[in-house]
Write an enzyme that holds these catalytic residues in place. Structure first.
Site: not given
Ligand code: BEZ
Length: 211
Positions: A44-46
Site C-alpha cells: 500500500v505504501c508503494t
C-alpha cells in the site's frame, strides 16, 4: 506530544533521501503536506508514494510541497525507491525522512502507544507557511489514502484563508461554496460575492466560488 489544529508544527533536523534538512528551513514559505507511512517495501505504501509523486506539479501550483516519513533508514528508503519506480512508473520526487530512532515520529505522535510494533500510522499534516498545523487526518495501515482528497483539503484551506466562505460536503475546486454564518451585512455580502448568492435558509447561503 499531542498536536492539534493550530499547533506550531514541531521543527526537527533529519536525514532524508534529499540529504539532511531542518524542517522549518526546508518548508520556507510553502504549504507542506507531511505524511507518514508504516514501513518501506510494503504494497500500500508503494502505491501511496507513487500517488504523491504524481501530484508534484499540482502541489507546486498551490505553493505546496510534500515530505514523507517512516521509521526505516534512508538507506532502505533509497533501495525501496528503485522498486517504486520499477513497479509504479514514477519515483518519489520529494524527501523521505529516515527515522529509525523514531525521533520525529514521536514528535508528531505517529507511533500509536499500544502498537505491537514500530509501525507508524498513516497520518497527514497540512502545515501552512506560518508553520501552523491546519488540518490532520489519520488512517490505519490497512487503508491507503486518497491523494486527491489531500489536494481537495489544501484547496479548501487556501480558499477559506482568503474569502469568508466554507466548503461544503464533497466540494471540489470550482464548485459552489457556503458563505460563513458570521457574515450578515447585506452590503458586505454583495461586495464580497459579486457573482451573487442563493439564500436557502438565513444560515445556509451558497455562492459561486470566489476568486
Ligand atoms: C502496506 O503498506 O501495504 C501495509 C503496511 C503495513 C500493514 C499493512 C499494509
Amino acid at each position: 506530544m499531542s498536536l492539534h489544529i493550530g499547533s506550531l508544527a514541531p521543527d526537527f533536523t533529519a536525514d532524508t533521501t534529499h540529504g539532511t534538512l531542518q524542517f522549518h528551513d526546508w518548508a520556507a514559505t510553502n504549504w507542506v503536506i507531511f505524511f507518514s507511512h508504516p514501513r518501506d517495501f510494503t504494497p500500500v505504501c508503494t502505491t501511496e508514494l507513487a500517488a504523491a509523486a504524481r501530484l508534484h506539479d499540482r502541489l507546486q501550483e498551490r505553493n505546496a510541497k510534500a515530505i514523507a516519513i517512516s521509521v526505516d533508514s534512508v538507506v532502505d528508503h533509497k533501495r525501496w525507491i528503485e522498486d517504486i519506480e520499477a513497479t509504479q512508473g514514477i519515483a518519489p520526487n520529494f524527501p523521505i525522512i529516515g527515522d529509525p530512532d523514531r525521533k520525529v515520529s514521536l514528535l508528531y505522535d505517529l507511533v500509536p502507544p499500544d502498537a505491537p510494533d514500530t509501525f507508524t500510522v498513516r497520518s497527514v499534516f497540512f502545515i501552512d507557511p506560518n508553520r501552523k498545523v491546519r488540518a490532520m487526518i489519520t488512517y490505519p495501515a490497512s487503508t491507503g489514502r486518497n491523494f486527491e482528497e489531500l489536494l481537495r483539503v489544501l484547496d479548501s484551506l487556501q480558499l477559506t484563508d482568503v474569502h469568508k466562505v466554507a466548503t461544503p460536503a464533497n466540494w471540489t475546486h470550482g464548485e459552489e461554496v457556503v458563505i460563513v454564518p458570521s457574515l450578515t451585512d447585506p452590503e458586505e455580502i454583495a461586495r464580497r460575492f459579486p457573482k451573487g448568492h442563493r439564500v436557502i435558509r438565513p444560515w445556509l447561503r451558497m455562492t459561486p466560488q470566489p476568486g
